[in-house]
Design a protein around this motif. Structure first.
Motif, PDB file in Angstrom:
ATOM      1  N   MET A   1       0.846  -1.189   0.000  1.00 11.03           N
ATOM      2  CA  MET A   1       0.000   0.000   0.000  1.00 11.03           C
ATOM      3  C   MET A   1       0.889   1.250   0.000  1.00 11.03           C
ATOM      4  N   SER A   2       0.500   2.260  -0.790  1.00  8.29           N
ATOM      5  CA  SER A   2       1.283   3.476  -0.896  1.00  8.29           C
ATOM      6  C   SER A   2       1.343   4.213   0.432  1.00  8.29           C
ATOM      7  N   LYS A   3       2.511   4.855   0.687  1.00  6.71           N
ATOM      8  CA  LYS A   3       2.647   5.658   1.904  1.00  6.71           C
ATOM      9  C   LYS A   3       2.003   7.026   1.749  1.00  6.71           C
ATOM     10  N   TRP A   4       1.597   7.354   0.512  1.00  5.04           N
ATOM     11  CA  TRP A   4       0.973   8.645   0.255  1.00  5.04           C
ATOM     12  C   TRP A   4      -0.543   8.512   0.266  1.00  5.04           C
ATOM     13  N   LYS A   5      -1.204   9.632   0.461  1.00  3.58           N
ATOM     14  CA  LYS A   5      -2.661   9.619   0.382  1.00  3.58           C
ATOM     15  C   LYS A   5      -3.081   9.332  -1.046  1.00  3.58           C
ATOM     16  N   ALA A 138     -11.908   8.427 -12.733  1.00  2.00           N
ATOM     17  CA  ALA A 138     -12.172   7.559 -11.570  1.00  2.00           C
ATOM     18  C   ALA A 138     -10.913   6.855 -11.068  1.00  2.00           C
ATOM     19  N   TYR A 139      -9.856   6.833 -11.875  1.00  3.08           N
ATOM     20  CA  TYR A 139      -8.642   6.092 -11.509  1.00  3.08           C
ATOM     21  C   TYR A 139      -7.983   6.722 -10.276  1.00  3.08           C
ATOM     22  N   ARG A 140      -7.592   5.870  -9.321  1.00  2.00           N
ATOM     23  CA  ARG A 140      -7.006   6.340  -8.070  1.00  2.00           C
ATOM     24  C   ARG A 140      -5.486   6.251  -8.129  1.00  2.00           C
ATOM     25  N   ILE A 141      -4.836   7.312  -7.654  1.00  2.00           N
ATOM     26  CA  ILE A 141      -3.371   7.403  -7.708  1.00  2.00           C
ATOM     27  C   ILE A 141      -2.820   7.841  -6.355  1.00  2.00           C
ATOM     28  N   PRO A 142      -1.539   7.488  -6.079  1.00  2.00           N
ATOM     29  CA  PRO A 142      -0.875   8.067  -4.903  1.00  2.00           C
ATOM     30  C   PRO A 142      -0.632   9.549  -5.175  1.00  2.00           C
ATOM     31  N   LEU A 143      -0.877  10.407  -4.194  1.00  2.00           N
ATOM     32  CA  LEU A 143      -0.683  11.843  -4.386  1.00  2.00           C
ATOM     33  C   LEU A 143       0.216  12.398  -3.273  1.00  2.00           C
ATOM     34  N   PRO A 144       1.541  12.306  -3.480  1.00  2.00           N
ATOM     35  CA  PRO A 144       2.462  12.880  -2.494  1.00  2.00           C
ATOM     36  C   PRO A 144       2.443  14.407  -2.561  1.00  2.00           C
ATOM     37  N   PRO A 145       3.129  15.080  -1.642  1.00  2.00           N
ATOM     38  CA  PRO A 145       3.241  16.541  -1.712  1.00  2.00           C
ATOM     39  C   PRO A 145       3.866  16.983  -3.033  1.00  2.00           C
ATOM     40  N   LEU A 146       3.579  18.222  -3.440  1.00  2.00           N
ATOM     41  CA  LEU A 146       4.033  18.713  -4.744  1.00  2.00           C
ATOM     42  C   LEU A 146       5.539  18.585  -4.941  1.00  2.00           C
ATOM     43  N   ASP A 147       6.330  18.916  -3.914  1.00  2.00           N
ATOM     44  CA  ASP A 147       7.782  18.852  -4.089  1.00  2.00           C
ATOM     45  C   ASP A 147       8.241  17.421  -4.344  1.00  2.00           C
ATOM     46  N   VAL A 148       7.567  16.461  -3.717  1.00  2.00           N
ATOM     47  CA  VAL A 148       7.903  15.056  -3.940  1.00  2.00           C
ATOM     48  C   VAL A 148       7.467  14.622  -5.336  1.00  2.00           C
ATOM     49  N   GLN A 149       6.293  15.070  -5.768  1.00  2.58           N
ATOM     50  CA  GLN A 149       5.835  14.771  -7.129  1.00  2.58           C
ATOM     51  C   GLN A 149       6.860  15.232  -8.160  1.00  2.58           C
ATOM     52  N   ARG A 150       7.361  16.455  -7.961  1.00  2.00           N
ATOM     53  CA  ARG A 150       8.326  17.011  -8.927  1.00  2.00           C
ATOM     54  C   ARG A 150       9.626  16.207  -8.932  1.00  2.00           C
TER      55      ARG A 150
END
Length: 381
Positions: A1-5, A138-150
């Motif tokens: 399971m992802s550690k991100w929301k 509808a697809y669900r994705i991990p959404l880390p903070p913006l700086d982590v996404q970048r």
């Protein structure tokens, strides 16, 4: 399971459908699905529209959008334009909410095999499958903070660029071998060097593979076999090997030896690879022809590249049947005409091609390892 929301794609993007009428498209840059490379998402070309060229409405986009090809989602056409224009209605312009999501990160999510599989499964339409907007959002994705996404996006983009450059190396090696073929043997269409010409059945033996008959399968003699999709130009794809019964007589009849050529009977007619004993106890299905060269007249590398030139210059004119789906029957394969240069010249070419193949093997290994790294990074994130 992802550690991100987790979040729905619909929470971070909007499918924008700003319609542009035909009369307003003059001088606009146009992007169709044919202009986007599969998997890499590179926009390989564009078209500047002229007055009256477009008869139906298109969709506007600019450099804020991700262009997502909704037609045949398995082709994985996801592009990041750095210009404004109009696109086919088979493309969704996706506008990212930059307050919570990075478009480069989201584009990586859309290109990932998990999303490609999801979109392909949920596509509708037998002949031209499309994926709907509601499926995408509808697809669900991990959404880390913006700086982590970048940070993730930069890492993945770097890995993707390495893969692209290595693929370019493979293409350049193929071009090098093609150039050497023409340098040594001349134009294979016009035979400008005047080599003797012979029918294939005068310089090699051929055999069509075993027919897959579900009613005859007992399960007692299960062996792996090569099908059409396993044979690519000059290489084999072993990612999926099916099995069927090959009894003792079948195994003798449909055996493969080093140097045998496997040729696609249908699909991309004539697509050819040389068997180098990559697998033990592997046979071949009816969708493939086996060509076994007379070693006193020709070598497999010369015949394989001759097949390549036939496929891409003459398309087997007058030989391949195409009443329904193009195919190359065994009877007609035997009548294919081949120029037959001196054997020592063919052997010199084969040696050059073999050296190129060794380089390609090393590069392909590097690509496979980099893809594994890409996959593990995506899984980690």
């Amino acid at each position: 399971m992802s550690k991100w929301k987790m979040a729905r794609l619909g929470d971070v993007l909007t499918v924008e459908k700003v319609t542009v009428l035909p009369e307003n498209t003059t001088s606009a840059l146009y992007v169709g699905l044919e202009h986007i490379a599969k998997n890499s998402g590179e926009i390989v070309s564009t078209r500047t529209l002229v007055d009256g060229e477009i008869k139906s409405a298109k969709l506007a986009f600019d450099n804020r959008h991700i262009l997502y090809g909704k037609l045949r989602p398995n082709l994985n056409k996801v592009a990041l334009p750095d210009f404004s224009g109009v696109c086919s209605t088979d493309i969704y312009p996706l506008l990212i909410n930059e307050a919570i999501a990075d478009k480069y990160y989201i584009s990586s999510v859309l290109r990932h095999k998990n999303f490609v599989s999801y979109a392909s499964i949920h596509a509708h339409g037998a002949n031209l499958p499309r994926v709907d907007e509601k499926i995408i959002t509808a697809y669900r994705i991990p959404l880390p903070p913006l700086d982590v996404q970048r940070k993730i996006a930069v890492t993945l983009d770097t890995v993707a660029e390495i893969i692209r450059l290595r693929k370019k190396q493979l293409t350049e090696l193929d071009l090098l071998v093609k150039s050497r073929f023409i340098e040594m043997f001349g134009n294979p269409v016009t035979n400008d060097m005047g080599w003797p010409v012979r029918r294939l059945d005068q310089i090699a033996t051929t055999r069509l593979g075993k027919m897959l008959d579900a009613k005859q399968q007992t399960g007692d003699y299960q062996y792996k076999y090569l099908a059409n999709f396993n044979v690519q130009w000059f290489r084999f794809d072993f990612s999926k090997l099916n099995t069927m019964d090959f009894d003792e007589a079948d195994r003798a009849e449909f055996a493969l030896e080093a140097g045998d050529l496997l040729v696609c009977e249908g699909g991309e007619v004539g697509r050819t690879a040389i068997w180098k004993e990559e697998r033990e106890n592997c046979f071949f299905q009816k969708a493939l022809h086996r060509i076994r060269c007379n070693s006193e007249i020709c070598v497999p590398e010369y015949i394989a590249w001759s097949m390549y030139f036939k496929a891409y210059t003459t398309n087997f004119d007058g030989i391949a049947s195409s009443a329904t789906i193009a195919h190359l029957p065994g009877v007609k394969l035997k009548t294919l005409m081949f120029q037959t240069p001196p054997l020592d010249l063919q052997i010199r070419f084969a040696s050059f091609a073999a050296q190129a193949d060794k380089s390609k093997f090393v590069i392909q290994q590097a690509i496979d390892e980099t893809r594994m790294l890409f996959g593990s990074l995506m899984s980690e994130y």
